[in-house]
Write an enzyme that holds these catalytic residues in place. Structure first.
Site, PDB file in Angstrom:
ATOM      1  N   CYS A  14       0.769  -1.282  -0.062  1.00 34.30           N
ATOM      2  CA  CYS A  14      -0.075   0.108  -0.014  1.00 34.30           C
ATOM      3  C   CYS A  14       0.877   1.221  -0.044  1.00 34.30           C
ATOM      4  O   CYS A  14       1.480   1.579   1.080  1.00 34.30           O
ATOM      5  CB  CYS A  14      -0.927  -0.153   1.330  1.00 34.30           C
ATOM      6  SG  CYS A  14      -1.909   1.461   1.632  1.00 34.30           S
ATOM      7  N   CYS A  17      -0.054   3.693   2.697  1.00 38.84           N
ATOM      8  CA  CYS A  17       0.514   3.401   4.021  1.00 38.84           C
ATOM      9  C   CYS A  17       1.967   3.777   4.216  1.00 38.84           C
ATOM     10  O   CYS A  17       2.298   4.022   5.335  1.00 38.84           O
ATOM     11  CB  CYS A  17       0.351   1.823   4.025  1.00 38.84           C
ATOM     12  SG  CYS A  17      -1.440   1.149   3.877  1.00 38.84           S
TER      13      CYS A  17
END
Length: 94
Positions: A14, A17
């Site tokens: 991600c 993230c």
């Protein structure tokens, strides 16, 4: 005195993230021991994903005295996160 616990839920794949984790690292470096940080890779901790009922990553959960006081389900910048953490810590200290 209880302190804030910030749980940074992320996944290796991600992109947002990684940005969120960088902001968390920046902020917690400045706040020192006012905040305890726990980083959780959702692929490795399905039990916590279920317990916290996560639907997306990145997600930040902030707890105080074992209770969730804030949940962020979208990336936030370091300044916003630091302001939020300071406010929560100040509220608890008064």
């Amino acid at each position: 005195m209880a302190r804030l616990v910030l749980i940074d839920f992320y996944s290796e794949w991600c992109g947002p993230c990684r940005e969120q984790t960088a902001a968390v690292d920046e902020v917690t470096g400045r706040l020192g021991d006012r905040v305890e940080v726990q980083k959780v890779d959702v692929a490795e901790r399905r039990d916590l994903v279920s317990a916290y009922r996560l639907t997306t990553v990145p997600t930040i959960v902030i707890e105080m005295d074992g209770k969730v006081v804030k949940r962020l389900e979208r990336p936030v910048d370091a300044e916003t996160l630091e302001s939020l953490l300071n406010s929560l810590a100040d509220d608890h200290e008064t």
